[in-house]
Design a protein around this motif. Sequence first.
Motif, PDB file in Angstrom:
ATOM      1  N   ASP A 139      47.045  43.584  42.027  1.00  0.00           N
ATOM      2  CA  ASP A 139      47.935  44.655  42.473  1.00  0.00           C
ATOM      3  C   ASP A 139      47.443  45.987  41.924  1.00  0.00           C
ATOM      4  O   ASP A 139      47.019  46.072  40.759  1.00  0.00           O
ATOM      5  CB  ASP A 139      49.378  44.408  41.991  1.00  0.00           C
ATOM      6  CG  ASP A 139      49.973  43.133  42.562  1.00  0.00           C
ATOM      7  OD1 ASP A 139      49.593  42.780  43.697  1.00  0.00           O
ATOM      8  OD2 ASP A 139      50.796  42.498  41.876  1.00  0.00           O
ATOM      9  N   ARG A 140      47.551  46.992  42.747  1.00  0.00           N
ATOM     10  CA  ARG A 140      47.226  48.356  42.314  1.00  0.00           C
ATOM     11  C   ARG A 140      48.211  49.297  42.984  1.00  0.00           C
ATOM     12  O   ARG A 140      48.223  49.437  44.201  1.00  0.00           O
ATOM     13  CB  ARG A 140      45.804  48.724  42.706  1.00  0.00           C
ATOM     14  CG  ARG A 140      45.367  50.117  42.246  1.00  0.00           C
ATOM     15  CD  ARG A 140      43.908  50.347  42.600  1.00  0.00           C
ATOM     16  NE  ARG A 140      43.459  51.659  42.180  1.00  0.00           N
ATOM     17  CZ  ARG A 140      43.610  52.781  42.892  1.00  0.00           C
ATOM     18  NH1 ARG A 140      44.197  52.729  44.083  1.00  0.00           N
ATOM     19  NH2 ARG A 140      43.175  53.936  42.432  1.00  0.00           N
ATOM     20  N   LEU A 173      46.076  45.642  38.233  1.00  0.00           N
ATOM     21  CA  LEU A 173      46.373  44.480  37.406  1.00  0.00           C
ATOM     22  C   LEU A 173      45.992  43.208  38.152  1.00  0.00           C
ATOM     23  O   LEU A 173      46.241  43.068  39.354  1.00  0.00           O
ATOM     24  CB  LEU A 173      47.866  44.410  37.066  1.00  0.00           C
ATOM     25  CG  LEU A 173      48.418  45.483  36.128  1.00  0.00           C
ATOM     26  CD1 LEU A 173      49.925  45.308  35.967  1.00  0.00           C
ATOM     27  CD2 LEU A 173      47.723  45.399  34.769  1.00  0.00           C
ATOM     28  N   SER A 174      45.397  42.267  37.432  1.00  0.00           N
ATOM     29  CA  SER A 174      45.099  40.944  37.956  1.00  0.00           C
ATOM     30  C   SER A 174      46.103  39.959  37.395  1.00  0.00           C
ATOM     31  O   SER A 174      46.627  40.147  36.288  1.00  0.00           O
ATOM     32  CB  SER A 174      43.679  40.498  37.572  1.00  0.00           C
ATOM     33  OG  SER A 174      42.713  41.412  38.069  1.00  0.00           O
ATOM     34  N   GLY A 175      46.367  38.881  38.142  1.00  0.00           N
ATOM     35  CA  GLY A 175      47.348  37.906  37.675  1.00  0.00           C
ATOM     36  C   GLY A 175      47.014  36.496  38.136  1.00  0.00           C
ATOM     37  O   GLY A 175      46.474  36.290  39.219  1.00  0.00           O
ATOM     38  N   VAL A 176      47.326  35.531  37.271  1.00  0.00           N
ATOM     39  CA  VAL A 176      47.188  34.113  37.582  1.00  0.00           C
ATOM     40  C   VAL A 176      48.476  33.432  37.181  1.00  0.00           C
ATOM     41  O   VAL A 176      48.897  33.552  36.022  1.00  0.00           O
ATOM     42  CB  VAL A 176      46.003  33.470  36.837  1.00  0.00           C
ATOM     43  CG1 VAL A 176      45.933  31.980  37.151  1.00  0.00           C
ATOM     44  CG2 VAL A 176      44.697  34.147  37.178  1.00  0.00           C
ATOM     45  N   SER A 201      46.656  40.969  33.603  1.00  0.00           N
ATOM     46  CA  SER A 201      45.606  41.620  32.816  1.00  0.00           C
ATOM     47  C   SER A 201      45.071  42.795  33.597  1.00  0.00           C
ATOM     48  O   SER A 201      45.178  42.857  34.834  1.00  0.00           O
ATOM     49  CB  SER A 201      44.486  40.624  32.513  1.00  0.00           C
ATOM     50  OG  SER A 201      43.363  41.281  31.957  1.00  0.00           O
ATOM     51  N   ASN A 202      44.491  43.749  32.835  1.00  0.00           N
ATOM     52  CA  ASN A 202      43.794  44.870  33.471  1.00  0.00           C
ATOM     53  C   ASN A 202      42.399  44.479  33.948  1.00  0.00           C
ATOM     54  O   ASN A 202      41.712  45.282  34.571  1.00  0.00           O
ATOM     55  CB  ASN A 202      43.652  46.034  32.474  1.00  0.00           C
ATOM     56  CG  ASN A 202      44.766  47.052  32.647  1.00  0.00           C
ATOM     57  OD1 ASN A 202      45.488  47.015  33.622  1.00  0.00           O
ATOM     58  ND2 ASN A 202      44.902  47.958  31.687  1.00  0.00           N
ATOM     59  N   ASP A 242      44.406  42.153  28.068  1.00  0.00           N
ATOM     60  CA  ASP A 242      43.748  41.018  28.710  1.00  0.00           C
ATOM     61  C   ASP A 242      44.756  39.870  28.858  1.00  0.00           C
ATOM     62  O   ASP A 242      45.918  39.969  28.463  1.00  0.00           O
ATOM     63  CB  ASP A 242      42.552  40.565  27.880  1.00  0.00           C
ATOM     64  CG  ASP A 242      41.491  39.861  28.716  1.00  0.00           C
ATOM     65  OD1 ASP A 242      41.781  39.588  29.910  1.00  0.00           O
ATOM     66  OD2 ASP A 242      40.400  39.569  28.193  1.00  0.00           O
ATOM     67  N   PHE A 243      44.297  38.769  29.438  1.00  0.00           N
ATOM     68  CA  PHE A 243      45.171  37.608  29.625  1.00  0.00           C
ATOM     69  C   PHE A 243      45.565  37.040  28.267  1.00  0.00           C
ATOM     70  O   PHE A 243      44.722  36.608  27.493  1.00  0.00           O
ATOM     71  CB  PHE A 243      44.454  36.523  30.438  1.00  0.00           C
ATOM     72  CG  PHE A 243      44.252  36.882  31.891  1.00  0.00           C
ATOM     73  CD1 PHE A 243      45.345  36.979  32.759  1.00  0.00           C
ATOM     74  CD2 PHE A 243      42.984  37.147  32.379  1.00  0.00           C
ATOM     75  CE1 PHE A 243      45.156  37.303  34.088  1.00  0.00           C
ATOM     76  CE2 PHE A 243      42.805  37.465  33.713  1.00  0.00           C
ATOM     77  CZ  PHE A 243      43.887  37.556  34.582  1.00  0.00           C
TER      78      PHE A 243
END
Length: 487
Positions: free
Chosen positions: A117-118, A135-138, A337-338, A351-352
């Motif tokens: 998401d941005r 942002l990244s996500g799992v 995480s960024n 980070d994660f």
Amino acid sequence: MKKYFRRFPAAAIIIVLLLTTIKSIAQTTPVTDTARVFALEDLQLLVFRYHPIVKQAALLSESARANVLQSLGYFDPALKAGFGRKLFGDTEYYNNWNSELKVPLWLAGADLKVGYDRSVGTYTNPQTRTAHEGLSGVGLSIPLGQGLIIDARRSTLRQSKIMVQYAEAEQLKQINSVWYAVVKDYWNWYYAYRQFALLTEGVELAERRFKALSRQTTIGDKPAIDSVEAYITVQERIIQKEKTKIELQNARLVLSNHLWSGQGNPLELPANAAPPQIDENITRPSQSVLDTLVAQASGQHPELLKLRSKGGQLAIERSYRQEMLKPKLNVSGTLISNRTSFRGNVPDYYDFNWSNYKLGIEFAFPLFLRAERGKLREVKIKQRELDYDLQQTGREIRTNVLASYNNLSAYSAQLNVQVQSISNQQTLLKGETQKFDLGESTLFLINSRESKLIDMKIKRESMISDYQKSLAELYYKAGTRQFITQN
């Protein structure tokens, strides 16, 4: 002889007319001297290779497997993304990019989610605003209540797999039905052919007797009335022969309905095709064959397989409807995480880790559950109906198999008696012929006994045909078919 003609001029005229007429209306060629044997195993080979209905039945399982493939589509990973931007008066109101890869999992009905998401801009919602890098996500979404044991997509997939078994049973049923119809048409053609052959033979016998009597009448050994009576017999048998000739042609046409080429073109049974000779000493199948068929019918009959497949489908549906009585409690969690790449250098607190996450809980529960309870009750009723149907169908199948076996026993016994009767009738005919040659019998008795013998032989062929059709029925009622092998 001249003296005889002077005393009976009408007799001479009658004999000449009869001899002339018989050549025009009683041309009795044999059935064929160049007949090519068309056995049931030849027909079996053609039917199972090229018959359209057999090919069509094969599509049933393919269609069911296509439904399984559709159901597997509920477990296909899905990638979605969205972008929105607003720029007005040199001001960037928002610049939003949302993307997610969703992977449905079989275990526990969970979904694995990987997203990026941005959301930046002057007027971006603070709840969704991210750093410029995004942002990244799992994460995972797990149903802890309704849908944990079984959900709609797993229920659909399991039911579609069971329907493959249902389709295969239906395919077997259709193929057995086609083969049963083919066998009946084949033995109808066999009977029509043998009936025509016997009547043709009867015409030839009557013609030879008429010609012999005509010669004897000419020389005065026999009265002219015997020639007239012999000729009437010829005419009667010719009428019967012509009638059965039409029946044979129609039986040949009906059998031709099952003949197809490899290119899908209809074929015609050749006029010179002939069925093989069948041994008249037929014995019914042994008791062990009957026991095998009964056992096979109780376990592998297509109708029972279809009902059991429906039972398996209803069992899955019942589990799903019971699952729907539970409250909805869905939990989702995502580590964020960024980081935008695996090689990037991101501070540990961006980070994660277990400190950077999103968490969501969803709960819902209908107070009365009327719809869910009603659907579950409906499934239970269908299961009871199916149990009753299984009981009745199983018993009817067994009864039909035993009844077909009894028919075979009756035909076998009748055929043995008929063979003995034919032998006795031949003895009577031979004796009557000898008495006629000695002048101690009449032509009427000769014709009567010979006609009776022909009728008895036709009846024997009818019994053979009915026996073979009953044998095919025995296997059909047992849910299978008799495989014909080359001798």
